[in-house]
Design a protein around this motif. Sequence first.
Motif, short mmCIF file in Angstrom:
data_model
loop_
_atom_site.label_atom_id
_atom_site.label_comp_id
_atom_site.label_asym_id
_atom_site.label_seq_id
_atom_site.Cartn_x
_atom_site.Cartn_y
_atom_site.Cartn_z
N GLU A 134 0.83 -1.21 0.00
CA GLU A 134 0.00 0.00 0.00
C GLU A 134 0.86 1.26 0.00
OE1 GLU A 134 -2.61 -0.49 3.35
OE2 GLU A 134 -3.73 -2.09 2.37
N ARG A 148 2.15 1.75 -3.55
CA ARG A 148 1.06 2.24 -4.42
C ARG A 148 0.74 3.71 -4.13
NH1 ARG A 148 -0.36 -3.06 -3.91
NH2 ARG A 148 -1.60 -2.85 -2.01
N ALA A 149 0.73 4.07 -2.85
CA ALA A 149 0.44 5.45 -2.47
C ALA A 149 1.52 6.39 -3.00
CB ALA A 149 0.32 5.57 -0.95
N LEU A 184 1.21 6.77 -6.77
CA LEU A 184 0.12 7.68 -7.09
C LEU A 184 0.52 9.13 -6.85
CD1 LEU A 184 -2.83 8.00 -7.97
CD2 LEU A 184 -3.49 7.74 -5.57
N THR A 185 1.20 9.36 -5.74
CA THR A 185 1.67 10.72 -5.44
C THR A 185 2.62 11.20 -6.53
OG1 THR A 185 1.48 10.30 -3.07
CG2 THR A 185 2.86 12.15 -3.72
N SER A 212 2.85 10.20 -9.65
CA SER A 212 2.17 10.43 -10.93
C SER A 212 1.35 11.71 -10.92
CB SER A 212 1.29 9.23 -11.29
OG SER A 212 0.23 9.10 -10.37
N ASN A 213 0.94 12.18 -9.73
CA ASN A 213 0.17 13.42 -9.63
C ASN A 213 1.04 14.66 -9.46
OD1 ASN A 213 -2.39 12.24 -9.94
ND2 ASN A 213 -2.43 11.67 -7.76
#
Length: 128
Positions: A31, A34-35, A38-39, A41-42
């Motif tokens: 997790e 993945r977090a 995601l961070t 990619s943003n």
Amino acid sequence: EEVTTPKTKLTAYSLFVKDKFKYVEGIDFGEKTRALALTWSNMSKEEKQVFVERAGKENESRPSRARQVITPKTKLTTYSLFTKDKFKYVEGIDFGEKTRALALTWSNMSKEEKQVFVERAGKENESR
């Protein structure tokens, strides 16, 4: 013999994960990754640029690592020299049959016939 292998190059993303991983608490490894993905990619290009520049600097200053390759030399036996010399002359049969035929030939040889291989093994093992 020494072989020089470069360390793996750092990427901007790997530096980001290394910096931020310890601050993500309360969730398991999967997790967390993945977090952080995601961070990442943003994030904007400008935010990522800090890590891109750091990675470039660190990759320039990273030395390559040298490692020694050790290849132990096993001693040659009289029998191994015999089989090495004679194997190519045993034709028309498969590997197992060749080795059995050579073993039988070796066991039937006299000490005098084997002496040639004893002397060669001694010389070759000294030069190793």
